[in-house]
Design an enzyme around this catalytic site. Structure first.
Site, short mmCIF file in Angstrom:
data_model
loop_
_atom_site.label_atom_id
_atom_site.label_comp_id
_atom_site.label_asym_id
_atom_site.label_seq_id
_atom_site.Cartn_x
_atom_site.Cartn_y
_atom_site.Cartn_z
N ASP A 27 0.79 -1.10 0.13
CA ASP A 27 0.02 0.10 -0.14
C ASP A 27 1.10 1.08 -0.14
O ASP A 27 2.15 1.09 0.35
CB ASP A 27 -0.70 -0.14 1.25
CG ASP A 27 -1.61 1.18 1.34
OD1 ASP A 27 -2.21 1.63 0.53
OD2 ASP A 27 -1.87 1.53 2.49
N LEU A 28 0.30 2.27 -0.30
CA LEU A 28 1.32 3.66 -0.22
C LEU A 28 0.94 4.20 1.06
O LEU A 28 1.80 4.43 2.04
CB LEU A 28 0.82 4.55 -1.44
CG LEU A 28 1.02 4.14 -2.76
CD1 LEU A 28 0.51 4.82 -3.95
CD2 LEU A 28 2.63 3.85 -2.95
N ASP A 29 -0.16 5.16 1.25
CA ASP A 29 -0.46 5.95 2.28
C ASP A 29 -0.31 5.27 3.71
O ASP A 29 -1.14 4.19 3.91
CB ASP A 29 -1.93 6.55 2.22
CG ASP A 29 -1.83 7.30 0.93
OD1 ASP A 29 -0.95 7.65 0.17
OD2 ASP A 29 -3.18 7.85 0.55
N ARG A 71 -5.78 2.42 -2.55
CA ARG A 71 -7.23 2.97 -2.86
C ARG A 71 -7.13 4.37 -2.70
O ARG A 71 -8.11 4.99 -2.62
CB ARG A 71 -7.94 2.53 -1.70
CG ARG A 71 -8.24 0.98 -1.84
CD ARG A 71 -9.44 0.48 -0.91
NE ARG A 71 -9.34 0.62 0.40
CZ ARG A 71 -10.15 1.53 1.16
NH1 ARG A 71 -11.23 1.89 0.35
NH2 ARG A 71 -9.88 1.83 2.24
#
Length: 173
Positions: A27-29, A71
């Protein structure tokens, strides 16, 4: 701890396992970086969690493919930050789009692009709902509280090496 030192330690951790995932998905955030993209400007210079870049470099050097499942509703900012951080070429797939599916759609697209079976993937995310839904697909999934770090990396490889049946019951640690 600098990127090179983290990379070396991550390489040592990988050396402890006979079988590594074919694909590691991030995931990023609040997993690779400590913010939400939609709260930032493209003009800013982003930074990653302290261990993140070293872990990415170790996986790259070891020949383990990587992908992104995010997302984020602000794909353009996320892609700009990935580019600014110099990590774009590390990922064989980047699925960045807003969704109500708790990342199952992201993983279907990643699987179609890479042809890597879900059971051969390892996933890091900061949201338990994503961990639970992606785990049901057969992906070894690790919940990170303060971004991906060497402890989470070791935990992920340990659970992956124990196979899909054991990875589901230890998810909430």
């Amino acid at each position: 701890m600098g990127d090179e030192k983290v990379k070396n330690e991550a390489m040592e951790i990988m050396g402890l396992f006979q079988v590594l995932p074919r694909l590691v998905v991030f995931d990023l955030d609040y997993t690779l970086w400590p913010f939400y993209c939609e709260c930032r400007s493209k003009r800013e210079m982003p930074s990653m969690y302290p261990h993140a870049k070293g872990i990415l470099n170790a996986l790259k050097d070891k020949g383990v493919d990587m992908a992104i499942a995010s997302r984020s509703p602000s794909r353009d900012i996320a892609e700009t930050f990935i580019d600014k951080l110099g990590i774009k070429s590390m990922f064989v797939a980047q699925e960045i789009f807003s969704s109500w599916s708790h990342k199952t759609e992201h993983f279907k697209k990643i699987q179609q692009k890479t042809c890597v079976p879900y059971e051969s993937m390892l996933f890091f995310d900061d949201e338990n709902r994503n961990i639970e839904s992606v785990s049901k697909m057969g992906v070894t999934s690790i919940l990170v509280n303060d971004g991906v770090n060497l402890g989470a990396f070791r935990q992920g490889l340990t659970q992956f090496s124990q196979g899909p049946s054991s990875s589901k019951k230890d998810k909430r640690k």
